[in-house]
Design a protein around this motif. Structure first.
Motif, mmCIF file in Angstrom:
data_model
loop_
_atom_site.group_PDB
_atom_site.id
_atom_site.type_symbol
_atom_site.label_atom_id
_atom_site.label_comp_id
_atom_site.label_asym_id
_atom_site.label_seq_id
_atom_site.Cartn_x
_atom_site.Cartn_y
_atom_site.Cartn_z
ATOM 1 N N ARG A 115 -40.097 101.828 72.668
ATOM 2 C CA ARG A 115 -40.442 100.596 73.379
ATOM 3 C C ARG A 115 -40.433 99.391 72.440
ATOM 4 N NH1 ARG A 115 -45.900 102.056 76.024
ATOM 5 N NH2 ARG A 115 -45.819 103.864 74.670
ATOM 6 N N THR A 116 -40.850 99.618 71.203
ATOM 7 C CA THR A 116 -40.837 98.523 70.235
ATOM 8 C C THR A 116 -39.405 98.091 69.927
ATOM 9 O OG1 THR A 116 -42.908 99.288 69.237
ATOM 10 C CG2 THR A 116 -41.526 97.833 67.914
ATOM 11 N N ARG A 117 -38.520 99.051 69.741
ATOM 12 C CA ARG A 117 -37.115 98.707 69.483
ATOM 13 C C ARG A 117 -36.492 98.024 70.695
ATOM 14 N NH1 ARG A 117 -37.492 103.934 67.105
ATOM 15 N NH2 ARG A 117 -37.272 103.870 64.828
ATOM 16 N N ALA A 118 -36.850 98.511 71.886
ATOM 17 C CA ALA A 118 -36.334 97.873 73.101
ATOM 18 C C ALA A 118 -36.850 96.444 73.214
ATOM 19 C CB ALA A 118 -36.744 98.685 74.328
ATOM 20 N N MET A 119 -38.117 96.226 72.846
ATOM 21 C CA MET A 119 -38.692 94.883 72.880
ATOM 22 C C MET A 119 -37.912 93.943 71.965
ATOM 23 S SD MET A 119 -42.542 93.737 71.706
ATOM 24 C CE MET A 119 -42.379 94.661 70.178
ATOM 25 N N GLU A 120 -37.584 94.400 70.766
ATOM 26 C CA GLU A 120 -36.833 93.564 69.824
ATOM 27 C C GLU A 120 -35.474 93.196 70.404
ATOM 28 O OE1 GLU A 120 -35.347 93.600 65.149
ATOM 29 O OE2 GLU A 120 -36.186 95.408 66.068
ATOM 30 N N ARG A 121 -34.825 94.158 71.035
ATOM 31 C CA ARG A 121 -33.498 93.894 71.599
ATOM 32 C C ARG A 121 -33.575 92.925 72.773
ATOM 33 N NH1 ARG A 121 -29.101 98.565 73.288
ATOM 34 N NH2 ARG A 121 -27.781 97.268 74.629
ATOM 35 N N ILE A 122 -34.591 93.070 73.620
ATOM 36 C CA ILE A 122 -34.715 92.195 74.787
ATOM 37 C C ILE A 122 -35.083 90.783 74.364
ATOM 38 C CG2 ILE A 122 -36.050 91.764 76.895
ATOM 39 C CD1 ILE A 122 -36.193 94.805 77.259
ATOM 40 N N ILE A 123 -35.928 90.653 73.340
ATOM 41 C CA ILE A 123 -36.244 89.318 72.823
ATOM 42 C C ILE A 123 -34.978 88.633 72.336
ATOM 43 C CG2 ILE A 123 -37.401 88.067 70.953
ATOM 44 C CD1 ILE A 123 -39.704 90.050 71.175
ATOM 45 N N GLY A 124 -34.101 89.397 71.680
ATOM 46 C CA GLY A 124 -32.849 88.821 71.210
ATOM 47 C C GLY A 124 -31.915 88.432 72.337
ATOM 48 N N SER A 125 -31.898 89.246 73.413
ATOM 49 C CA SER A 125 -31.005 88.961 74.542
ATOM 50 C C SER A 125 -31.546 87.867 75.452
ATOM 51 C CB SER A 125 -30.783 90.244 75.362
ATOM 52 O OG SER A 125 -30.163 91.257 74.596
ATOM 53 N N TYR A 126 -32.872 87.805 75.582
ATOM 54 C CA TYR A 126 -33.495 86.848 76.505
ATOM 55 C C TYR A 126 -34.634 86.103 75.795
ATOM 56 C CZ TYR A 126 -31.042 89.676 79.977
ATOM 57 O OH TYR A 126 -30.084 90.342 80.686
ATOM 58 N N PRO A 127 -34.314 85.232 74.847
ATOM 59 C CA PRO A 127 -35.362 84.540 74.080
ATOM 60 C C PRO A 127 -36.231 83.625 74.928
ATOM 61 C CG PRO A 127 -33.197 83.569 73.643
ATOM 62 C CD PRO A 127 -32.955 84.834 74.418
#
Length: 324
Positions: A115-127
């Motif tokens: 979930r933490t890795r997914a959070m990092e990726r989503i923050i990058g995709s949808y800042p």
């Protein structure tokens, strides 16, 4: 100009096609948030169930599995040529968010690291998404998202955005003081208006409006002293006041878990959970109906129940750590 992004996070299946049968051999591995891959034991358990499993979700553009790799593996173990599926039409970024959302609560949930890795990726995709919107997608608390975002910004030397887009698609200021002050103005103008009506216009939660109204009735400042000190400083603060992922999505995910649906003990656990779960802001309407002479009694009851839930959470987390 305000940018409105659709991050209302509706029912994950609302953007998918009707169920249909598609060839197993036509499907590709998922762009999965599971870094460790699939669990063979879970796949074997599903293959042995004498029941129809829920349909998988497939990204139509790439034919990658979004949700259901264990169910697809079970179909292959049984030698099935076809599998029940729903198609999702969207971008690969949207497909990844859907994969995370559908895996945070049902079947074999994502680990904290996933979930933490997914959070990092989503923050990058949808800042532009708010902390709460991202938290709802990945199953972490908004404060955790806020701290992680701040760390990413420091590492990348990125400027903090002045606004964030929430799950309802509306753009609001990062700092909550403006919303509280707006709520106080609306309360003065329309004292008869409901908490939810004021909340919608001010861009805050009903619980925040309730707190503002109580402060005004006491003659206090609409802004708590601690919040005023934070908002007057240059330090960034988290704006989310309600932690945790979408409760409805979690309950729906649990209800669709074959290990729970197709066993008597699992169905009993589901009935227990559904009868005791309180959805976000549901308590606001309840609090308004409590007679004055019962407020302290019911407040004490709420704390007792919260303590039991806390002990349950700690016990389950300890068991999970021992099994990991």
């Amino acid at each position: 100009m305000e940018q409105h992004v659709d991050v209302s996070l509706p029912d994950p299946l609302s953007g998918c096609s009707d169920v249909q049968w598609i060839p197993v051999r036509s499907l590709l591995p998922a762009d999965s948030p599971r870094t460790a891959g699939e669990d063979p034991a879970h796949t074997t358990m599903l293959a042995a169930l004498d029941a129809q499993l829920p349909p998988i979700i497939v990204h139509r553009a790439t034919m990658r599995v979004i949700d259901g790799m264990h169910r697809l593996g079970a179909a292959r173990l049984r030698g099935d040529d076809l599998v029940r599926a729903r198609y999702f039409d969207g971008t690969e970024q949207e497909a990844f968010v859907l994969a995370v959302r559908t895996n945070i609560a049902h079947g074999l949930p994502l680990s904290a690291d996933d979930r933490t890795r997914a959070m990092e990726r989503i923050i990058g995709s949808y800042p532009g998404w708010s902390d709460r919107a991202i938290a709802a997608a990945v199953g972490l608390g908004p404060r955790t998202v806020a701290k992680f975002r701040l760390r990413m910004q420091r590492e990348d030397r990125a400027d903090e955005a002045r606004t964030r887009t929430g799950r309802d698609g509306r753009t609001r200021p990062v700092h909550n003081a403006e919303g509280r002050l707006r709520a106080s103005e609306l309360i003065r103008e329309r004292p008869e208006a409901s908490l939810r009506a004021i909340a919608r216009e001010a861009g805050v939660s009903p619980s925040t409006v309730r707190d503002v109204r109580l402060r005004m009735e006491r003659g206090d400042d609409p802004l708590p002293p601690a919040r005023r000190r934070r908002d007057d400083s240059s330090a960034p603060v988290a704006t989310d006041e309600r932690a945790g992922p979408d409760l409805g999505a979690i309950l729906q995910g649990l209800q669709s878990d074959p290990a729970l649906r197709f066993s008597e003990s699992g169905r009993g656990l589901l009935r227990w959970m559904f009868s005791r779960a309180i959805r976000a802001d549901e308590w606001v309407d309840v609090a308004d109906k409590v007679p004055p002479h019962s407020t302290y009694i019911i407040a004490n009851l709420a704390r007792m129940c919260a303590e039991e839930w806390r002990q349950l959470a700690e016990d389950l987390e300890e068991r999970g750590a021992q099994q990991a």
